[in-house]
Design a protein around this motif. Sequence first.
Motif, PDB file in Angstrom:
ATOM      1  N   GLU A  98      50.949  42.573  55.692  1.00  0.00           N
ATOM      2  CA  GLU A  98      51.546  42.662  54.368  1.00  0.00           C
ATOM      3  C   GLU A  98      52.438  43.884  54.271  1.00  0.00           C
ATOM      4  OE1 GLU A  98      49.512  41.847  50.047  1.00  0.00           O
ATOM      5  OE2 GLU A  98      48.663  43.370  51.350  1.00  0.00           O
ATOM      6  N   HIS A  99      51.921  44.982  54.758  1.00  0.00           N
ATOM      7  CA  HIS A  99      52.644  46.246  54.729  1.00  0.00           C
ATOM      8  C   HIS A  99      53.897  46.167  55.591  1.00  0.00           C
ATOM      9  CE1 HIS A  99      53.157  50.524  54.409  1.00  0.00           C
ATOM     10  NE2 HIS A  99      53.213  50.633  55.705  1.00  0.00           N
ATOM     11  N   HIS A 102      56.529  43.860  54.022  1.00  0.00           N
ATOM     12  CA  HIS A 102      57.165  44.470  52.873  1.00  0.00           C
ATOM     13  C   HIS A 102      58.110  45.587  53.255  1.00  0.00           C
ATOM     14  CE1 HIS A 102      57.584  45.331  48.618  1.00  0.00           C
ATOM     15  NE2 HIS A 102      57.705  46.569  49.007  1.00  0.00           N
ATOM     16  N   THR A 103      57.710  46.353  54.256  1.00  0.00           N
ATOM     17  CA  THR A 103      58.540  47.500  54.621  1.00  0.00           C
ATOM     18  C   THR A 103      59.767  47.107  55.430  1.00  0.00           C
ATOM     19  OG1 THR A 103      56.389  48.490  55.015  1.00  0.00           O
ATOM     20  CG2 THR A 103      58.293  49.872  55.378  1.00  0.00           C
ATOM     21  N   LEU A 104      59.622  46.102  56.284  1.00  0.00           N
ATOM     22  CA  LEU A 104      60.726  45.791  57.179  1.00  0.00           C
ATOM     23  C   LEU A 104      61.486  44.513  56.843  1.00  0.00           C
ATOM     24  CD1 LEU A 104      59.282  46.777  60.667  1.00  0.00           C
ATOM     25  CD2 LEU A 104      60.883  48.019  59.231  1.00  0.00           C
ATOM     26  N   ARG A 106      61.273  42.756  53.595  1.00  0.00           N
ATOM     27  CA  ARG A 106      61.339  42.352  52.197  1.00  0.00           C
ATOM     28  C   ARG A 106      62.689  42.639  51.549  1.00  0.00           C
ATOM     29  NH1 ARG A 106      57.277  41.152  48.731  1.00  0.00           N
ATOM     30  NH2 ARG A 106      58.099  40.633  46.693  1.00  0.00           N
ATOM     31  N   PRO A 117      63.073  50.399  51.439  1.00  0.00           N
ATOM     32  CA  PRO A 117      61.728  50.440  50.862  1.00  0.00           C
ATOM     33  C   PRO A 117      61.601  49.764  49.509  1.00  0.00           C
ATOM     34  CG  PRO A 117      62.519  52.656  51.401  1.00  0.00           C
ATOM     35  CD  PRO A 117      63.655  51.739  51.575  1.00  0.00           C
ATOM     36  N   SER A 118      62.692  49.626  48.789  1.00  0.00           N
ATOM     37  CA  SER A 118      62.547  49.047  47.460  1.00  0.00           C
ATOM     38  C   SER A 118      63.790  48.291  47.055  1.00  0.00           C
ATOM     39  CB  SER A 118      62.275  50.151  46.435  1.00  0.00           C
ATOM     40  OG  SER A 118      63.430  50.945  46.267  1.00  0.00           O
TER      41      SER A 118
END
Lengths: 260, 464
Positions: A98-99, A102-104, A106, A117-118
């Motif tokens: 999940e991490h 999301h980090t790479l 998303r 990151p966002s």
Amino acid sequence: MQLPPALHARLAGAPGSAEPLPVERDPAARTAPFRFAPRPVRFPREHDFFEEGDVQRHLYLQDVLTQVGGAPERPRVPEFTCQVAGCCQVFDALEDYEHHYHTLHRNVCSFCKRAFPSGHLLDTHILEWHDSLFQILAERQDMYQCLVEGCTEKFRTSRDRKEHLVMRHLYPVDFRFDKPRKSRGPVMPGAAEQVLAEAPGDDGVPSEVDAMEVCSEHVEPPPAPAGERRAYSHRIPSTICFGQGASRGFKRAKKRNKHQ
Amino acid sequence: MWSRQRGRLKPLCCGVEELRCRRREREAALRKARREQQLVSKRLLRDEALEEAEEGCVAMIFGEAEIQQFLRLAQRGTEEKEREGALVSLRRGLQRPETQQTFIRLEGSIRTLVGLLTSNQALLQLEAARCLHELSHSEQSAVVEACLPATSYLLTYLSGHSSDFISPHLTVLEALGYALSQLLQAKEAPEKIIPSASTDSSVLGSTLPQHMLQLLQPGPKLNLGVAVEFAWCLHYIICSQVNNALLITQGALSTLGLLLLDLAGAVQRTEDAGLELLACPVFRCLSNLLTEAAAEAVGGQLQLRDERVVAALFILLQFLLQKQPSLLPEGLWLLNNLTANSPSFCTSLLSLDLIEPLLHLLSVSNVVSVLVLTVLCNVAEKGPAYCQRLWPGPLLSSLLDTLAFSDTEVVGQSLELLQLLFLYQPGAAQAFLQQSGLQALQRHEEVAQLQDRVHALQQTALHG
């Protein structure tokens, strides 16, 4: 303690204040020996009134820290691979996947494939890097927005913005937020090298402290295989001024000169 | 949607009664420590946690070379297990103050830690967060201050994530909030860390409070653990009273008010113990902010006026009565500050039928009773229109009950309320007499603090 049923409905209802009943005070109300006067009360941090709340807070912290100190329980699953094209990372815990995702994967820029990151940082990147209107406007006015939410400062160049982030918000000097396109092996990739946002022109020599685009991966660069470095500098034509490849090309050119 | 940290609650391994007993002991120890002004001492947190988590395992003191080695391994090791292991060892070492000092003096150590805190590998991020936790425990403020500069950067990196419930990011955010709260709790905080005056790195000078308020915005993104830490940060800032007007202009009242509404909603939906951990600092922040002149600025957009706040507060009071009655005074303090100078909120109390539930709290404790009576006085002192709505009803019999208390403050406040009722509500004195009010007053005729008021009331009751 029974609450009127309508109360829950009121909570869920629209904002609003009650039309106040008329206030009509009799001066006799505050005459001696009576002394009541309504007043909002303020307590400083050390006041005894806070004792209970502080004790509860510390009990909670003691519990939390006990758990922080202990080993984490991590449910394992049979190994599986990330399904995103080109990514071959393997996982045995859902939380890790999940991490990773999301980090790479998303917030990825569809133009240049950089990961952020966002959503906020991705949007800023797209605006500044892939929007030609932005470039036009940037010639006339301050368009580079500070990355810290709540700070309203805008800057003429991304280098000025970077300086602001470092001086005012104490960002690390070599910060970058984006994750590079290609994974460079098992070690956390990410260059602390500066990426130029301006076209090479003028003096042609890239400076260490040049403007940052919307990026930061704040880890020291792992030593990359020498062969790969050269490959970059050959692949990217020097006329293209944005992107990691180009700048690395420049940087390495500089370094190569140095060592020759 | 309120999400709790996964894996936060460990399974119980001893009897419930034993746990309760231990908890009482811990509470007593903490209370004693606070009275001796030692509650800010991290040692209290440290010792308990150490005993439980690492029995028999004494942390070693690491020197520069060792720390560098761990950091290098963590950053560049080829095996994941190796990198994790390095951080675990580092974390254990950081339990010792000597190691903490060495760590912060080592060039680039904080930067490396920050890099790991934003790693794309979950385990590294988590272990790095634990290291940050350890550093936050330091009794030496220099250590905690060393972490402060990284905050803006970390918050930018992490804030975008909170919507996705990614556990490691939330852990880091929570650790960061905790570290900050420890920093802000320090004795030097009001002079050195909070003021926006001089340096750029001060907390109020930076955009940290705005960031904090953003992390407290209610909605699906809100995470309880993170919110608790940042609410406490805000509390330390506010009760230091350095620049609360600034906070109000940044919308603190409105954000906190909405958060209160959200909390009340959550309390209705779930039995989740732990919501009171957030309620407490929110009560404190709101209550203290309400005493600022800026909060009362007429026509201000930033004022708190929504009567749903009163509804939310009562739902929370009911929840506290069940779960944590010792926190009732803080909730009632907020109610006092809301109603003291607000005819509108006083009217809300009446129109939402909240007087009877309020009276219900009179039997909880003396402190609670005084606060309840004070709030009732806030309402009654606004005149006949208000007293009319307080009458008839259970108020009189409740007052007669409180007159039977031996606590002087409770009785004193009851006397004040009686006077207001006699003054503004015709028939009140009469009814009082009929219910043997005079006898109730007699008990206190000899009490120094109460005598004058008792006599005055006796006169009014008898002669009008």
